[in-house]
Design an enzyme around this catalytic site. Structure first.
Site, short mmCIF file in Angstrom:
data_model
loop_
_atom_site.label_atom_id
_atom_site.label_comp_id
_atom_site.label_asym_id
_atom_site.label_seq_id
_atom_site.Cartn_x
_atom_site.Cartn_y
_atom_site.Cartn_z
N SER A 1 0.82 -1.20 0.00
CA SER A 1 0.00 0.00 0.00
C SER A 1 0.86 1.27 0.00
O SER A 1 1.73 1.39 -0.85
CB SER A 1 -0.94 -0.07 1.21
OG SER A 1 -2.09 0.66 0.95
N HIS B 1 -7.62 -5.73 0.06
CA HIS B 1 -6.38 -4.99 0.25
C HIS B 1 -5.64 -5.58 1.45
O HIS B 1 -6.08 -5.42 2.60
CB HIS B 1 -6.80 -3.55 0.52
CG HIS B 1 -5.70 -2.56 0.58
ND1 HIS B 1 -4.99 -2.19 -0.53
CD2 HIS B 1 -5.19 -1.84 1.62
CE1 HIS B 1 -4.09 -1.27 -0.19
NE2 HIS B 1 -4.19 -1.05 1.11
C1 GCU Z 1 -5.33 4.88 1.83
C2 GCU Z 1 -4.75 5.65 0.67
C3 GCU Z 1 -3.98 4.73 -0.27
C4 GCU Z 1 -2.96 3.92 0.50
C5 GCU Z 1 -3.63 3.21 1.64
C6 GCU Z 1 -2.66 2.49 2.59
O1 GCU Z 1 -6.35 4.03 1.37
O2 GCU Z 1 -5.80 6.31 0.02
O3 GCU Z 1 -3.32 5.48 -1.27
O4 GCU Z 1 -2.28 3.04 -0.35
O5 GCU Z 1 -4.32 4.13 2.45
O6 GCU Z 1 -1.50 2.78 2.64
O7 GCU Z 1 -3.14 1.64 3.35
#
Ligand code: GCU
Length: 430
Positions: free
Chosen positions: A268, A409
């Site tokens: 992420s 995710h």
């Molecule tokens: C949020 C953000 C993302 C990121 C994510 C994370 O959802 O919008 O861009 O990748 O956090 O790091 O968990």
């Protein structure tokens, strides 16, 4: 007497609500998740030289074009980085030869950039295969940040607890109670990694730069305050990436680690970071970006899921001041996210998506690997062998690897299976 059908209905409802809340969090409303609404766009070409000609050969790429692409990514996305600082002091917390019930060895060190140990302290947790293992050191390693403290990556009661920062400006860190120990273990698969003959090196990202906008006063940014007075300012992603290189400097001094075979990995926001670390430090032998989405592996011009405007608004500290001018204005960017991959070429790169992670634009993550492939080809490697988006659960392993797996995710055992196979393939196994 409980009425069983009622009980079953309540449990089903709770499950449904949990699932929806989880998905709602992952996919905020008011953004595009419809492929047919992706606008027409033209990607910039990392091989187009100033004046319009295409890079004719590898020598020209290395000599003149790659430095231009690097500068562009610094200016328009991730920010310039200050020079390396030598590690001034290493505090050694010892080596446990019999960790994890004999399944591994654990080492911890704290790195300081100042001799008097003021300023940022980077706590490094290292797991190594046990002495009894067939694989003999020095070991190839995976190096990556964790989100919530070193003690969350495994239930091992001896891992030193991290001081954890809330993600809010003006806050200070606190030592969590023991309930968070091992909470992220499924994301790390420590025993599996060690069984396969690799070491795992991890650090807590809050040690390096707490994840909120504070005008870059705390964390490693305090070491180079001048780097904020410029349009290509040193960002949080830049600070996290810079420090991964400093940890690699330290690993070069560790006889048990093969520093020439270190894979940098991140999930992420930390997968955006692993891409930038791989792009800026050619010593990283392999790069893995898990579910990194907008500002990571996904092409910004697709405007699918998270957008440039949204990410710049929620997380102004992640990208440069200049990046803000592309809010609702993606087509004006002289780069897109395949440029960060072009900077990693010809080294092996793995990009992973998840089916229920629409916020991160899984298809856009794949398409960026295709768009970076001409640079890999120019440098004599195949890049991404697929041209069609692979089916769910069907990984493709070229010089660029990619998969989209079922689920949300996250980082899962399936993801790690792929990363280990990919590392075996490219770094020659143990
Ligand atoms: C949020 C953000 C993302 C990121 C994510 C994370 O959802 O919008 O861009 O990748 O956090 O790091 O968990």
């Amino acid at each position: 007497m409980p009425h069983w059908s009622c009980l079953v209905a309540v449990v089903a409802l709770i499950t449904l609500v949990t699932f929806c809340v989880d998905d709602a969090e992952a996919q905020p409303r008011g953004f595009n998740y419809d492929e047919s609404k992706v606008p027409k766009y033209t990607l910039p070409d990392p091989l187009a030289m100033p004046g319009g000609k295409r890079v004719p050969d590898a020598a020209t790429w290395w000599k003149s074009q790659r430095p231009i692409v690097l500068k562009q990514m610094e200016m328009h996305v991730f920010g310039a980085m200050p020079p390396a600082l030598p590690i001034a002091h290493v505090e050694d917390h010892g080596l446990d030869e019999n960790a994890l019930g004999g399944k591994g060895r654990r080492k911890e060190v704290t790195l300081y950039f100042k001799k008097d140990r003021t300023g940022p302290a980077v706590n490094v947790l290292i797991f190594l295969p046990p002495k009894s293992s067939k694989a003999k050191g020095p070991y190839p390693a995976f190096l990556g940040y964790n989100f919530n403290g070193n003690h969350t990556v495994h239930a091992d009661p001896k891992i030193r607890k991290s001081n954890v920062w809330p993600r809010k400006a003006g806050s200070s860190p606190s030592v969590p109670d023991d309930s968070t120990r091992g909470r992220s273990a499924s994301r790390w698969q420590v025993e599996k990694i060690l069984e396969r003959g690799y070491a795992l090196v991890t650090i807590y990202y809050g040690d390096v730069d707490p994840d909120f906008y504070d005008g870059f006063k705390n964390g490693v940014h305090a070491l180079y305050p001048k780097y904020q007075d410029r349009a290509d300012n040193w960002t949080s992603i830049g600070g996290w990436a810079w420090t991964l290189s400093r940890v690699l400097d330290h690993l070069e001094t560790d006889d048990l680690i093969d520093a020439k075979r270190v894979s940098v990995i991140g999930h992420s926001r930390l997968g955006k970071t692993s891409l930038w670390a791989g792009a800026t430090d050619p010593r990283f032998a392999l790069v893995i970006s898990n579910n990194s989405g907008c500002g990571g592996a996904a092409l910004a011009r697709r405007r699918f899921g998270e957008t440039v405007k949204r990410i710049n608004t929620s997380f102004p500290h992640w990208f440069t001041k200049l990046h803000k001018q592309y809010n609702d204005n993606e087509d004006k960017m002289p780069v897109d996210q395949h440029y960060v991959m072009a900077l990693i070429a010809p080294r092996p790169l793995y990009v992973a998506s998840a089916e229920r992670d629409s916020w991160a634009d899984p298809k856009g993550e794949f398409l960026a690997t295709v768009a970076a492939t001409p640079v890999y080809k120019l440098l004599g490697k195949e890049g991404m062998p697929a041209t069609e988006w692979p089916a769910v659960g069907k990984p493709v392993h070229g010089t660029i690897g990619y998969h989209i797996r079922v689920g949300k995710h996250d980082v899962t055992a399936f993801d790690w299976e792929q990363y280990l196979d990919f590392a075996d393939k490219h770094l020659g196994g143990k």
